[in-house]
Design a protein around this motif. Structure first.
Motif, short mmCIF file in Angstrom:
data_model
loop_
_atom_site.label_atom_id
_atom_site.label_comp_id
_atom_site.label_asym_id
_atom_site.label_seq_id
_atom_site.Cartn_x
_atom_site.Cartn_y
_atom_site.Cartn_z
N LEU A 1 0.85 -1.20 0.00
CA LEU A 1 0.00 0.00 0.00
C LEU A 1 0.88 1.24 0.00
O LEU A 1 1.85 1.32 0.77
CB LEU A 1 -0.91 0.00 1.24
CG LEU A 1 -1.76 1.25 1.46
CD1 LEU A 1 -2.85 1.35 0.40
CD2 LEU A 1 -2.41 1.21 2.85
N SER B 1 -3.27 2.19 8.61
CA SER B 1 -3.32 1.92 7.17
C SER B 1 -3.89 0.53 6.90
O SER B 1 -4.66 0.33 5.95
CB SER B 1 -1.92 2.01 6.56
OG SER B 1 -1.44 3.33 6.62
N THR B 2 -3.54 -0.43 7.75
CA THR B 2 -4.07 -1.79 7.60
C THR B 2 -5.58 -1.79 7.75
O THR B 2 -6.31 -2.37 6.93
CB THR B 2 -3.42 -2.73 8.63
OG1 THR B 2 -2.00 -2.74 8.45
CG2 THR B 2 -3.94 -4.15 8.48
N MET C 1 -7.29 -0.06 4.79
CA MET C 1 -7.30 -0.89 3.58
C MET C 1 -8.37 -1.98 3.68
O MET C 1 -9.11 -2.23 2.73
CB MET C 1 -5.91 -1.51 3.40
CG MET C 1 -5.72 -2.28 2.09
SD MET C 1 -6.32 -3.97 2.14
CE MET C 1 -5.31 -4.63 3.45
N ARG D 1 -6.99 1.87 -1.10
CA ARG D 1 -6.82 0.68 -1.93
C ARG D 1 -5.37 0.21 -1.94
O ARG D 1 -4.45 1.02 -2.11
CB ARG D 1 -7.24 0.97 -3.38
CG ARG D 1 -8.72 1.32 -3.54
CD ARG D 1 -9.60 0.13 -3.22
NE ARG D 1 -11.02 0.44 -3.43
CZ ARG D 1 -12.00 -0.31 -3.01
NH1 ARG D 1 -11.75 -1.43 -2.35
NH2 ARG D 1 -13.25 0.02 -3.23
N ALA D 2 -5.19 -1.09 -1.78
CA ALA D 2 -3.85 -1.67 -1.87
C ALA D 2 -3.37 -1.61 -3.33
O ALA D 2 -4.17 -1.71 -4.26
CB ALA D 2 -3.87 -3.11 -1.38
N THR E 1 -10.56 -5.88 -2.06
CA THR E 1 -9.99 -4.89 -2.99
C THR E 1 -11.01 -4.42 -4.02
O THR E 1 -10.76 -3.48 -4.77
CB THR E 1 -8.77 -5.47 -3.72
OG1 THR E 1 -9.19 -6.56 -4.56
CG2 THR E 1 -7.73 -5.97 -2.74
#
Length: 236
Positions: free
Chosen positions: A11, A44-45, A48, A54-55, A68
């Motif tokens: 990411l 951030s984890t 996501m 979005r990764a 995703t």
């Protein structure tokens, strides 16, 4: 049984490499904690997973759903709820109005009211302040309100970002007890928490993140006894 699985996730925020080859798993019924210092990639984890960012690459699965490809509101409707850092309650709305808003994707008003009643039973402090504006509550009460609002949505997987931030030790203990009870009632929990001692006390397993990578993982008991975790996160 695995409920959430991330494999080799990358990411970026512009040129900042926030997550690096991140892999982790959350099994149904667990409390799993993410530990790490500021900037480690914990928030951030969660962002996501809940579709807020979005990764660039990697696999992110929640059951049979590809995280995703889904929008945040699709995930909320399916039972993946995210309580962000800072609570984010609606300060000019009453406690009860905040709770009911948690059910905005639930079609059955009777079910919404039932879940609100269950939140009041779990957190009697909220019931006492039912008609107060959210902004007049203490930090601990606001955290309880954020939890209650999420519960009205009917979470299967609950993402919690720093629920103890800014709270006195006694209130932290109360909030962690509530999280444990929510888990016992059937909600799987992924918990981001800088208070490693409190997090490891209630978690089944934990991951340590550093610079967007998992550097340690194991049972909460194992990590609480690991000299590296003690030195970095628990004090002497």
């Amino acid at each position: 049984m695995s409920m959430l699985k991330l494999e080799h996730v990358e990411l970026f925020y512009n040129r900042v490499h926030a997550l690096r080859d991140l892999s982790l798993e959350v099994n149904e019924g667990e409390i799993v904690s993410l530990l790490g210092n500021n900037g480690a990639g914990k928030t951030s984890t969660l962002s996501m997973i809940s579709g807020l960012v979005r990764a660039k690459s990697g696999i992110a699965k929640w059951g049979d759903k590809d995280l995703t490809k889904l929008q945040p509101w699709d995930l909320v409707g399916a039972g993946l709820l995210h309580i962000p850092e800072g609570r984010r309650i609606f300060s000019t709305m009453t406690v009860h109005e905040n709770l009911l808003l948690g059910g905005y994707l639930v079609k059955d008003q009777k079910l919404i009211n039932q879940r609100a009643d269950e939140a009041y039973a779990l957190m009697p402090r909220l019931a006492e302040r039912r008609e107060q504006q959210g902004g007049t509550l203490s930090g601990g009460e606001q955290q309880m309100l954020a939890l209650g609002r999420a519960l009205v949505g009917g979470p299967k997987l609950l993402l919690l970002d720093e629920p103890s931030m800014g709270l006195a030790p006694l209130i932290v203990k109360q909030v962690m007890e509530i999280i444990t009870e929510v888990n016992k009632q059937g909600t799987t929990i992924l918990l981001v928490e800088q208070n490693a001692r409190a997090a490891l006390k209630i978690a089944d397993r934990a991951y340590v993140l550093e610079s967007g990578r998992v550097t340690m993982q194991g049972s909460a008991e194992e990590l609480a006894a690991d000299p590296r975790v003690i030195e970095a996160y628990l004090g002497a």
